[in-house]
Design a protein around this motif. Structure first.
Motif, short mmCIF file in Angstrom:
data_model
loop_
_atom_site.label_atom_id
_atom_site.label_comp_id
_atom_site.label_asym_id
_atom_site.label_seq_id
_atom_site.Cartn_x
_atom_site.Cartn_y
_atom_site.Cartn_z
N ILE A 136 104.66 67.27 -15.67
CA ILE A 136 103.68 66.67 -14.78
C ILE A 136 104.34 65.51 -14.06
O ILE A 136 104.84 64.57 -14.69
CB ILE A 136 102.43 66.20 -15.54
CG1 ILE A 136 101.76 67.40 -16.20
CG2 ILE A 136 101.46 65.48 -14.60
CD1 ILE A 136 100.60 67.05 -17.10
N GLU A 137 104.38 65.60 -12.73
CA GLU A 137 104.95 64.57 -11.87
C GLU A 137 103.91 64.18 -10.82
O GLU A 137 103.45 65.05 -10.07
CB GLU A 137 106.18 65.12 -11.13
CG GLU A 137 107.34 65.44 -12.01
CD GLU A 137 108.41 64.37 -11.92
OE1 GLU A 137 108.49 63.67 -10.90
OE2 GLU A 137 109.16 64.24 -12.89
N ASP A 138 103.55 62.93 -10.77
CA ASP A 138 102.60 62.45 -9.76
C ASP A 138 101.35 63.33 -9.70
O ASP A 138 100.91 63.77 -8.64
CB ASP A 138 103.26 62.37 -8.39
CG ASP A 138 104.42 61.42 -8.36
OD1 ASP A 138 104.33 60.35 -9.01
OD2 ASP A 138 105.44 61.72 -7.70
N GLY B 195 106.83 62.53 -18.19
CA GLY B 195 106.94 62.42 -19.64
C GLY B 195 106.16 63.46 -20.41
O GLY B 195 106.25 63.54 -21.62
N THR B 196 105.38 64.27 -19.69
CA THR B 196 104.58 65.31 -20.33
C THR B 196 104.99 66.65 -19.78
O THR B 196 105.11 66.82 -18.57
CB THR B 196 103.08 65.08 -20.05
OG1 THR B 196 102.70 63.81 -20.61
CG2 THR B 196 102.22 66.17 -20.66
N GLY B 197 105.24 67.61 -20.68
CA GLY B 197 105.65 68.92 -20.20
C GLY B 197 105.72 69.95 -21.30
O GLY B 197 105.50 69.66 -22.47
#
Length: 94
Positions: free
Chosen positions: A37-39, A66-68
């Protein structure tokens, strides 16, 4: 057998996801990918073949989320192609 790993954190997850998938490498698979997860958006990088192909696809990518999740695919349906590589996405669900 497929392998799935998830990370929820504050440090960039992409390198840790790939490292975790390497620990599952002995299970046999035909493609691999990660999604972070980016932006507030999901960014996926996938590749057919071995993890070295995923690592090559990640060269030059700046993924700081930081989440994936990381996912290796064991082909039971469909050829080992980029389109069939996991993780899949549909709308906001990955």
């Amino acid at each position: 057998m497929c392998g799935i790993i998830g990370i929820l954190g504050t440090e960039p997850a992409a390198p840790r996801l790939v490292e975790a998938l390497k620990r599952l490498e002995y299970r046999g698979y035909d493609s691999a990918g990660i999604a972070v997860i980016e932006d507030n958006q999901t960014v996926r990088v996938r590749a057919p073949g071995k993890l070295k192909n995923l690592e090559a696809a990640l060269v030059g990518e700046t993924l700081n989320g930081g989440t994936g999740i990381g996912h290796t695919r064991w082909a039971t349906h469909g050829a080992p192609t980029l389109d069939n590589a996991h993780p899949h996405s549909f709308g906001r669900v990955t």
